[in-house]
Design an enzyme around this catalytic site. Structure first.
Site, PDB file in Angstrom:
ATOM      1  N   HIS A 185      18.822  48.527  13.496  1.00  0.00           N
ATOM      2  CA  HIS A 185      18.394  47.195  13.042  1.00  0.00           C
ATOM      3  C   HIS A 185      17.079  46.749  13.677  1.00  0.00           C
ATOM      4  O   HIS A 185      16.493  45.765  13.249  1.00  0.00           O
ATOM      5  CB  HIS A 185      19.494  46.171  13.331  1.00  0.00           C
ATOM      6  CG  HIS A 185      20.679  46.371  12.453  1.00  0.00           C
ATOM      7  ND1 HIS A 185      20.870  45.654  11.290  1.00  0.00           N
ATOM      8  CD2 HIS A 185      21.700  47.260  12.517  1.00  0.00           C
ATOM      9  CE1 HIS A 185      21.977  46.079  10.703  1.00  0.00           C
ATOM     10  NE2 HIS A 185      22.494  47.053  11.430  1.00  0.00           N
TER      11      HIS A 185
ATOM     12  N   ASP B  35       9.928  42.690  15.168  1.00  0.00           N
ATOM     13  CA  ASP B  35      11.270  42.281  14.738  1.00  0.00           C
ATOM     14  C   ASP B  35      11.715  43.298  13.698  1.00  0.00           C
ATOM     15  O   ASP B  35      10.949  43.595  12.771  1.00  0.00           O
ATOM     16  CB  ASP B  35      11.187  40.881  14.090  1.00  0.00           C
ATOM     17  CG  ASP B  35      12.437  40.048  14.346  1.00  0.00           C
ATOM     18  OD1 ASP B  35      13.488  40.639  14.606  1.00  0.00           O
ATOM     19  OD2 ASP B  35      12.341  38.797  14.265  1.00  0.00           O
TER      20      ASP B  35
HETATM   21  O1  LIG Z   1      24.354  40.747  19.758  1.00  0.00           O
HETATM   22  P1  LIG Z   1      23.231  40.058  20.482  1.00  0.00           P
HETATM   23  O2  LIG Z   1      22.803  40.800  21.704  1.00  0.00           O
HETATM   24  O3  LIG Z   1      23.521  38.618  20.743  1.00  0.00           O
HETATM   25  O4  LIG Z   1      21.961  40.044  19.502  1.00  0.00           O
HETATM   26  C1  LIG Z   1      22.034  39.658  18.152  1.00  0.00           C
HETATM   27  C2  LIG Z   1      21.566  40.769  17.244  1.00  0.00           C
HETATM   28  O5  LIG Z   1      20.192  40.990  17.487  1.00  0.00           O
HETATM   29  C3  LIG Z   1      19.556  42.092  16.840  1.00  0.00           C
HETATM   30  O6  LIG Z   1      19.324  41.829  15.456  1.00  0.00           O
HETATM   31  C4  LIG Z   1      18.582  42.704  14.609  1.00  0.00           C
HETATM   32  O7  LIG Z   1      19.234  42.824  13.377  1.00  0.00           O
HETATM   33  C5  LIG Z   1      18.819  42.000  12.306  1.00  0.00           C
HETATM   34  C6  LIG Z   1      19.587  42.396  11.063  1.00  0.00           C
HETATM   35  O8  LIG Z   1      19.302  43.694  10.697  1.00  0.00           O
HETATM   36  C7  LIG Z   1      17.332  42.080  12.097  1.00  0.00           C
HETATM   37  O9  LIG Z   1      16.943  41.202  11.037  1.00  0.00           O
HETATM   38  C8  LIG Z   1      16.623  41.678  13.370  1.00  0.00           C
HETATM   39  O10 LIG Z   1      15.235  41.851  13.207  1.00  0.00           O
HETATM   40  C9  LIG Z   1      17.093  42.509  14.554  1.00  0.00           C
HETATM   41  O11 LIG Z   1      16.558  41.923  15.746  1.00  0.00           O
HETATM   42  C10 LIG Z   1      20.355  43.331  17.092  1.00  0.00           C
HETATM   43  O12 LIG Z   1      19.754  44.443  16.466  1.00  0.00           O
HETATM   44  C11 LIG Z   1      21.814  43.173  16.696  1.00  0.00           C
HETATM   45  O13 LIG Z   1      22.560  44.342  16.997  1.00  0.00           O
HETATM   46  C12 LIG Z   1      22.372  42.025  17.525  1.00  0.00           C
HETATM   47  O14 LIG Z   1      23.727  41.803  17.198  1.00  0.00           O
HETATM   48  O1  LIG Z   2      22.137  28.505  15.085  1.00  0.00           O
HETATM   49  C1  LIG Z   2      22.007  29.589  14.502  1.00  0.00           C
HETATM   50  C2  LIG Z   2      20.739  30.138  14.284  1.00  0.00           C
HETATM   51  C3  LIG Z   2      20.643  31.361  13.623  1.00  0.00           C
HETATM   52  N1  LIG Z   2      21.755  31.989  13.210  1.00  0.00           N
HETATM   53  C4  LIG Z   2      21.674  33.264  12.482  1.00  0.00           C
HETATM   54  O2  LIG Z   2      21.086  34.248  13.309  1.00  0.00           O
HETATM   55  C5  LIG Z   2      20.503  35.236  12.472  1.00  0.00           C
HETATM   56  C6  LIG Z   2      19.203  35.692  13.065  1.00  0.00           C
HETATM   57  O3  LIG Z   2      18.874  36.896  12.454  1.00  0.00           O
HETATM   58  P1  LIG Z   2      17.441  37.550  12.501  1.00  0.00           P
HETATM   59  O4  LIG Z   2      17.479  38.774  11.687  1.00  0.00           O
HETATM   60  O5  LIG Z   2      16.401  36.562  12.105  1.00  0.00           O
HETATM   61  O6  LIG Z   2      17.182  37.929  14.034  1.00  0.00           O
HETATM   62  P2  LIG Z   2      18.151  38.512  15.188  1.00  0.00           P
HETATM   63  O7  LIG Z   2      18.670  37.320  15.912  1.00  0.00           O
HETATM   64  O8  LIG Z   2      19.204  39.317  14.561  1.00  0.00           O
HETATM   65  O9  LIG Z   2      17.191  39.289  16.037  1.00  0.00           O
HETATM   66  C7  LIG Z   2      20.329  34.609  11.096  1.00  0.00           C
HETATM   67  O10 LIG Z   2      21.194  35.246  10.188  1.00  0.00           O
HETATM   68  C8  LIG Z   2      20.735  33.176  11.294  1.00  0.00           C
HETATM   69  O11 LIG Z   2      21.421  32.602  10.208  1.00  0.00           O
HETATM   70  C9  LIG Z   2      23.000  31.451  13.424  1.00  0.00           C
HETATM   71  O12 LIG Z   2      24.001  32.024  13.022  1.00  0.00           O
HETATM   72  N2  LIG Z   2      23.093  30.249  14.072  1.00  0.00           N
END
Ligand SMILES: O=P(O)(O)OC[C@H]1O[C@H](O[C@H]2O[C@H](CO)[C@@H](O)[C@H](O)[C@H]2O)[C@H](O)[C@@H](O)[C@@H]1O
Ligand SMILES: O=c1ccn([C@@H]2O[C@H](COP(=O)(O)OP(=O)(O)O)[C@@H](O)[C@H]2O)c(=O)[nH]1
Length: 600
Positions: A196, A403
């Site tokens: 991701h 990202d």
């Molecule tokens: O589980 P966390 O450590 O709290 O972090 C949340 C997620 O962050 C990352 O998100 C990525 O996946 C998104 C969907 O494909 C993508 O849009 C975004 O750019 C990425 O940063 C991480 O890869 C996830 O595994 C985490 O759960």
């Molecule tokens: O208060 C919040 C703010 C954001 N999001 C979710 O967090 C995700 C962020 O995903 P993104 O791919 O932009 O980045 P990531 O946090 O996975 O790196 C989005 O689906 C938002 O809807 C959420 O559930 N609650």
């Protein structure tokens, strides 16, 4: 010779592939991710309350319907006692989730340490930690050991729930070791792995001490997926340069075994967002927000408070905009939702203080008695409040330094059906490749450019806004999370089926007696020989060595073949051709003997 010739670009999922169909057949799918889509809070010895966790992967997979899917993952909580573990397992079963229990020490070393202090920054081009950052979570080796142990714990849970024919879909940088554990347990498991985050250029990736072990493990999967072609290409070149394997348009080949590599850009369940806006709770939020910010334009930022999201850069660009356009002070507000994340990792704690300091300074500088320019919230919002914010705001500002995709930009577009607000989007987010047509793309490091884009967005004509919005809305509503998951799983099924067919097509052994008889009878013979590993001694391409070039420098003609080869070349009735992807210079080096007898 084509040893180092540029390869054709990697293909995406093959068009026209058979949809073994999640819709019709309901194939069983085991989704394995570090995080379950729910986080658990303990309410008593055997009482748990479950909440949907925030994050892009969670949002995307929530959008996948019509699959007999189960999730395997960590519930984000330490449960040391058996009673609690059993109660949580039961509660999660109702949500089709299966927990992996990780103790505090493992979480510290695997999640906070190896995943979020090493792989995460490296994959986002922030480099490996310096000594002081490593020291806080012990040393690299112990973190890598914990990482492998944690991956094995996920694998153990998969084994318990696996049934023949299941598809196992491993997610993200937390679980790079998992494909190997699974295939070692049962080679017939259908295993896919999807990243991701970005996969960085091999020049960055190769600094990772465990680079080869992780690549080899990921390559055990049948299908490896990324959000963009660039990430997939980086992965393939890491495999060719670091492991010395062959990259093809289909993926990576190792001694005839293909690991298919392709791009599968994720999407969202756009209908879920549109529907949410029709619900009373969301409508109430919309009305409240409209009243609160009446007379002012509202710019929105929604990010986990992570260094990759470029929050300081965003705020500094907003400051520059106010500095250069004082007539906008009091007429525009930046609403930044900064969702706390990975709060046990010191780098994230430092970022929080840094952002607070900048916000305080700017609010002090430009605030008036009636308003401050930045509303900064260190919290997450519930789904309806978030949708309402997406719907009422005029501009969304996404300034990620890197990202993987960035789903916030997709969600903003999905909720802007009536307002048609402007998306300012970092060119370093994967989403720039799909929403670039309608967004204002910016380099977040260029504060002046971002400040100018804020002005452009705030003053844009409604015609231009509508046109830009139309492009992105069409994309977001047609490239959904469900399509993404379906495409990946279908491709995985097809990849496995094709690999099986290839194995069956392996030609039978040469009937040597007949071959020798016919060879002796023939008067004019053509022998076409392979080179690498046919005429040469096998070279071990361990991670210790460099890539192809170093490997090729070490090639030697196999000593047992010198005599026979010479005899063949001297025989006037026999023409010998050596076919190779290696450079001519490599062949000249290795078989000078033969060169004096025949044309190559
Ligand atoms: O589980 P966390 O450590 O709290 O972090 C949340 C997620 O962050 C990352 O998100 C990525 O996946 C998104 C969907 O494909 C993508 O849009 C975004 O750019 C990425 O940063 C991480 O890869 C996830 O595994 C985490 O759960
Ligand atoms: O208060 C919040 C703010 C954001 N999001 C979710 O967090 C995700 C962020 O995903 P993104 O791919 O932009 O980045 P990531 O946090 O996975 O790196 C989005 O689906 C938002 O809807 C959420 O559930 N609650």
């Amino acid at each position: 010779s084509g040893g180092h010739a540029p390869r054709p670009p990697l293909s995406g999922p093959r068009s026209g592939f058979r949809r073994l169909g999640l819709r019709g057949m309901k194939q069983r799918l085991l989704v394995v991710a570090n995080r379950l889509p729910v986080s658990a809070n303990r309410r008593g010895e055997d009482q748990w309350s479950l909440e949907i966790s925030a994050g892009g992967l969670v949002s995307a997979l929530l959008g996948v319907k019509d699959v007999d899917a189960k999730w395997i993952g960590w519930a984000g909580v330490n449960v040391p006692d058996e009673v609690g573990q059993q109660a949580l397992t039961n509660a999660l079963a109702e949500k089709r989730c299966i927990p992996v229990f990780l103790d505090e020490e493992i979480v510290h070393q695997y999640y906070n340490g190896y995943c979020n202090n090493i792989l995460w920054p490296l994959f986002h081009y922030l480099g490996l930690p310096q000594e002081d950052r490593l020291a806080t979570t012990r040393n690299f080796e112990s973190q890598f050991d914990a990482y492998k142990r944690a991956n094995q714990m996920f694998a153990d849970v998969v084994y318990q729930h696996y049934q023949e024919g299941d598809v196992i879909w491993c997610h993200d940088y937390h679980l790079m070791f998992l494909p190997r554990c699974l295939k070692e347990h049962d080679i017939n498991m259908k295993v896919g792995w999807f990243l991701h985050t970005p996969f960085p250029s091999s020049e960055i990736y190769r600094t990772l001490p465990s680079r080869s072990e992780l690549l080899r493990s990921v390559l055990c999967a049948d299908l490896v997926g990324f959000h963009t072609y660039d990430y997939a290409r980086h992965f393939v070149s890491a495999c060719t340069r670091i492991l010395g394997l062959e990259g093809t348009p289909e993926g990576v080949e190792d001694q005839g075994k293909l690991t298919r590599v392709a791009a599968f850009p994720i999407g969202i369940d756009s209908d879920r967002f549109k529907r949410a806006l029709d619900i009373d709770a969301a409508k109430r939020h919309v009305n409240e927000l409209k009243q609160r910010f009446a007379g002012r334009k509202v710019m929105l930022g929604v990010d986990r408070l992570d260094m990759i999201k470029g929050i300081p850069q965003k705020i500094l660009a907003f400051e520059k905009f106010l500095e250069e356009n004082p007539e906008w002070i009091d007429k525009v507000v930046l609403l930044q939702i900064a969702v706390p994340t990975r709060t046990d990792v010191p780098e994230y704690q430092k970022l929080t203080s840094q952002v607070h300091e900048i916000v305080g300074r700017i609010n002090g500088r430009f605030g008036t008695l009636s308003a401050v320019p930045i509303h900064h919230l260190d919290r997450s919002l519930d789904f309806h409040a978030l949708c309402a914010l997406y719907a009422v705001t005029d501009v969304a500002l996404v300034t990620s330094l890197r990202d993987g995709m960035n789903l916030v930009s997709y969600e903003y577009v999905a909720c802007q059906g009536s307002k048609k607000g402007v998306l300012i989007l970092s060119e370093f987010a994967g989403a720039a490749q799909s929403l670039g047509a309608g967004a204002i793309l910016v380099n977040p490091w260029n504060i002046t450019e971002v400040a100018d884009s804020i002005k452009h967005a705030l003053t844009m004509t409604s015609d231009e806004r509508e046109k830009r919005h139309r492009h992105n809305y069409a994309h977001v509503t047609t490239h959904t999370a469900q399509d993404w998951a379906e495409t990946f799983v279908c491709e995985l099924n097809d990849t496995v089926a094709e690999a099986l067919m290839r194995t069956r097509q392996v030609p039978p052994d040469l009937p040597s007696r007949t071959a020798i008889q016919q060879y002796l009878q023939s008067k004019n013979r053509l022998l076409i020989l392979g080179f690498n590993s046919t005429l040469t001694e096998p070279v071990e391409s361990s991670g210790r060595r460099g890539g192809d070039q170093i490997k090729e420098m070490e090639l030697k003609l196999h000593p047992d073949l010198k005599g026979p080869l010479r005899a063949l070349c001297e025989d006037e009735s026999t023409t010998v051709i050596v076919l190779s992807g290696s450079d001519r210079s490599v062949l000249d080096e290795v078989i000078p003997l033969i060169l004096s007898f025949c044309d190559l």
